[in-house]
Write an enzyme that holds these catalytic residues in place. Sequence first.
Site, PDB file in Angstrom:
ATOM      1  N   ASP A  58      88.838  67.670  40.114  1.00  0.00           N
ATOM      2  CA  ASP A  58      89.195  67.820  41.527  1.00  0.00           C
ATOM      3  C   ASP A  58      90.466  67.011  41.782  1.00  0.00           C
ATOM      4  O   ASP A  58      90.435  65.778  41.754  1.00  0.00           O
ATOM      5  CB  ASP A  58      88.031  67.309  42.390  1.00  0.00           C
ATOM      6  CG  ASP A  58      88.136  67.743  43.834  1.00  0.00           C
ATOM      7  OD1 ASP A  58      89.128  68.404  44.180  1.00  0.00           O
ATOM      8  OD2 ASP A  58      87.208  67.430  44.612  1.00  0.00           O
ATOM      9  N   ASP A  59      91.572  67.686  41.999  1.00  0.00           N
ATOM     10  CA  ASP A  59      92.873  67.041  42.195  1.00  0.00           C
ATOM     11  C   ASP A  59      93.363  66.333  40.928  1.00  0.00           C
ATOM     12  O   ASP A  59      94.080  65.339  41.004  1.00  0.00           O
ATOM     13  CB  ASP A  59      92.856  65.997  43.342  1.00  0.00           C
ATOM     14  CG  ASP A  59      92.499  66.580  44.696  1.00  0.00           C
ATOM     15  OD1 ASP A  59      92.244  67.788  44.786  1.00  0.00           O
ATOM     16  OD2 ASP A  59      92.484  65.798  45.672  1.00  0.00           O
TER      17      ASP A  59
ATOM     18  N   LYS B 283      80.949  70.071  42.691  1.00  0.00           N
ATOM     19  CA  LYS B 283      81.522  70.488  43.970  1.00  0.00           C
ATOM     20  C   LYS B 283      81.701  72.008  44.000  1.00  0.00           C
ATOM     21  O   LYS B 283      82.405  72.568  43.182  1.00  0.00           O
ATOM     22  CB  LYS B 283      82.859  69.788  44.157  1.00  0.00           C
ATOM     23  CG  LYS B 283      83.568  70.150  45.445  1.00  0.00           C
ATOM     24  CD  LYS B 283      84.683  69.142  45.698  1.00  0.00           C
ATOM     25  CE  LYS B 283      85.736  69.685  46.646  1.00  0.00           C
ATOM     26  NZ  LYS B 283      86.829  68.728  46.843  1.00  0.00           N
TER      27      LYS B 283
ATOM     28  N   HIS C  79      82.178  74.092  47.330  1.00  0.00           N
ATOM     29  CA  HIS C  79      83.241  74.193  48.320  1.00  0.00           C
ATOM     30  C   HIS C  79      83.772  75.610  48.511  1.00  0.00           C
ATOM     31  O   HIS C  79      84.944  75.811  48.868  1.00  0.00           O
ATOM     32  CB  HIS C  79      84.398  73.244  47.957  1.00  0.00           C
ATOM     33  CG  HIS C  79      85.035  72.606  49.154  1.00  0.00           C
ATOM     34  ND1 HIS C  79      86.246  71.965  49.109  1.00  0.00           N
ATOM     35  CD2 HIS C  79      84.639  72.550  50.436  1.00  0.00           C
ATOM     36  CE1 HIS C  79      86.557  71.516  50.304  1.00  0.00           C
ATOM     37  NE2 HIS C  79      85.601  71.865  51.132  1.00  0.00           N
TER      38      HIS C  79
ATOM     39  N   ASP D 292      91.808  72.040  40.095  1.00  0.00           N
ATOM     40  CA  ASP D 292      92.007  73.030  41.163  1.00  0.00           C
ATOM     41  C   ASP D 292      93.387  72.973  41.805  1.00  0.00           C
ATOM     42  O   ASP D 292      93.913  73.982  42.262  1.00  0.00           O
ATOM     43  CB  ASP D 292      90.909  72.907  42.236  1.00  0.00           C
ATOM     44  CG  ASP D 292      90.849  71.538  42.902  1.00  0.00           C
ATOM     45  OD1 ASP D 292      91.468  70.572  42.408  1.00  0.00           O
ATOM     46  OD2 ASP D 292      90.160  71.424  43.936  1.00  0.00           O
ATOM     47  N   ASN D 293      93.978  71.779  41.874  1.00  0.00           N
ATOM     48  CA  ASN D 293      95.285  71.641  42.534  1.00  0.00           C
ATOM     49  C   ASN D 293      95.943  70.345  42.077  1.00  0.00           C
ATOM     50  O   ASN D 293      95.317  69.528  41.398  1.00  0.00           O
ATOM     51  CB  ASN D 293      95.132  71.676  44.065  1.00  0.00           C
ATOM     52  CG  ASN D 293      94.089  70.717  44.588  1.00  0.00           C
ATOM     53  OD1 ASN D 293      93.031  71.127  45.044  1.00  0.00           O
ATOM     54  ND2 ASN D 293      94.363  69.425  44.491  1.00  0.00           N
TER      55      ASN D 293
ATOM     56  N   ARG E 266      99.358  67.913  45.830  1.00  0.00           N
ATOM     57  CA  ARG E 266      98.408  68.777  46.528  1.00  0.00           C
ATOM     58  C   ARG E 266      98.936  69.252  47.887  1.00  0.00           C
ATOM     59  O   ARG E 266      99.516  68.438  48.615  1.00  0.00           O
ATOM     60  CB  ARG E 266      97.081  68.024  46.732  1.00  0.00           C
ATOM     61  CG  ARG E 266      95.985  68.899  47.321  1.00  0.00           C
ATOM     62  CD  ARG E 266      94.727  68.089  47.602  1.00  0.00           C
ATOM     63  NE  ARG E 266      95.033  67.040  48.583  1.00  0.00           N
ATOM     64  CZ  ARG E 266      94.258  65.987  48.807  1.00  0.00           C
ATOM     65  NH1 ARG E 266      93.133  65.829  48.148  1.00  0.00           N
ATOM     66  NH2 ARG E 266      94.611  65.082  49.700  1.00  0.00           N
TER      67      ARG E 266
HETATM   68 CA    CA Z   1      90.946  69.590  44.962  1.00  0.00          CA
END
Ligand code: CA
Length: 527
Positions: A34-35, A126, A128, A276-277, A285
């Site tokens: 995540d990130d 996660k 989301h 994801d980013n 991001r």
């Molecule tokens: Ca993220």
Amino acid sequence: MRCPGPVCWALLLALGLCRAHRARPRHVLLILADDGGFESGAYNNSAIATPHLDALARRSLVFRNAFTSVSSCSPSRASLLTGLPQHQNGMYGLHQGVHHFSSFEGVRSLPLLLSRASVRTGIIGKKHVGPEAVFPFDFAHTEETDSVLQVGRNITRIRLLVREFLRTGDSRPFFLYVAFHDPHRCGHSQPQYGAFCEKFGNGESGMGRIPDWTPQVYDPQDVQVPYFVPDTPAARADLAAQYTTIGRMDQGIGLVLQELRAAGVLNDTLVIFTSDNGIPFPSGRTNLYWPGAAEPLLVSSPEHPSRWGQVSEAYVSLLDLTPTVLDWFSIPYPRYAIFGSKTVRLTGRSLLPALDAEPAWSTVFGSQSHHEATMFYPMRSVQRGALRLVHNLHFRMPFPIDQDLYVSPTFQDLLNRTAAGRPTRWYKDLHGYYYRERWELYDLRRDPRETQNLAADPRYAPALELLRAQLAKWQWETQDPWVCGPVLAPLPGRAWPASGTGTASSTGTPGGRSLMLASFPPLPGGV
Ligand SMILES: [Ca+2]
Ligand SMILES: *[C@@H]1O[C@H](CO)[C@@H](O)[C@H](O)[C@H]1NC(C)=O
Ligand SMILES: *[C@@H]1O[C@H](CO)[C@@H](O)[C@H](O)[C@H]1NC(C)=O
Ligand SMILES: *[C@@H]1O[C@H](CO)[C@@H](O)[C@H](O)[C@H]1NC(C)=O
Ligand SMILES: *[C@@H]1O[C@H](CO)[C@@H](O)[C@H](O)[C@H]1NC(C)=O
């Protein structure tokens, strides 16, 4: 079944032999950070220790030019799990609370297609994305059922859940999606655990303990500061905290792989690792610049060892992951429409051929509309080789800053320094960051930091036209409603808003932006 003639028998025999050759089912493990960014040994960062990612990279093809189509959690996850960009699957922004951002009911997602083809699906961490009917999983431990800290950052809990998933005795092939919440920032939601939740479970008083985690602590002096992050004590402390949570994820990846190995299925499993980013820093991001869109991507197939440990230069997209997983399971993409009668087609491709030979793939697309519900800032992008074109559809608005970044020490320090006229030690200034040109064209061979916009450079006019045409074609193919979005005709002079202060006071994030704008002189242009 009747089988007339020798050719048919030969085919059946061949089919039988193929079956015999692969008696055991094939599986997929998709691991998402995540990130997460390029803070790993696998991507040549020597300041951080990530032995498990590095070991996975030695059994993977390592992609150097992989990109998310959208630099925001839910839109990226929905795109990854559908193969469709956010404007086509409908997840325009963060899926949470009252915002009602969800994918369209008619979307056929990867987990849906897999379960219809008798593949057992599991998600740990996660999620989301929604709605549930579009993203169903047979086994689910997510923020919807558990605390996201437990299923996304507590690697002991994650290990036990993976074990539970594997222990069912079900002989079907499986798709297991382990979506870590590390190394996401935490200062905005659980500041008691530190800026990146780096203290959660470290055994200190009040922090609880994660039995399988040996925290790795970094000195801010030792981190590698990426070019797009200000080199300040505040940012270095942020990066050191981020490294600690990357270390927790890395140890978690080791545990997850060990569970598959112990269950005897690792050698039948395609393992994919990505994020994801971009990392949660300015230009990262929520941006479609390189730091926001470029992602780590490791693809490890036990059946394709010939390129293990090699680095691929091919331009690939997270939109390619749905076609890749469908290809691995030999599941065709169905013929259907989301709206009207136009058949939905995946514009990504299976990455499996790249595991045998370097392909000549050169082009990836991007599409972003929101991050938080309030952060409307539509952008479309295309990267073709070293050229990156970004179309800022609402270039007259200031670029919105997300809450999580806004409260971060790195950004607060940047605001403070700018307001006080102190050196920011940053490669941009906030004014340029907020107010962007409509078209931004960068040549990353000459300008890897994307600081010189070449959109108005006559030498790049043919390239600009080609990229705009490619982008528009992709927008039409993917049924992008924004392809028809009216953009104001260019006015004489520079394309800036008439007055910075007036524009800023009515939008988004409190304080900082209008403070910043007020400190700049009125802008030229007379719009
Ligand atoms: Ca993220
Ligand atoms: C890491 O550095 C080596 C040596 O310069 C290079 O060959 C390799 O491609 C780099 N790896 C990545 C993922 O960029
Ligand atoms: C992590 O999970 C394990 C197993 O469920 C539990 O014993 C431990 O207390 C958890 N740690 C934290 C910090 O919540
Ligand atoms: C793993 O799988 C590959 C391809 O299916 C096979 O060639 C290899 O022998 C297997 N290795 C082990 C240790 O089972
Ligand atoms: C920024 O300035 C404010 C007001 O002076 C101060 O409270 C805050 O600690 C500063 N933040 C950083 C990260 O320097």
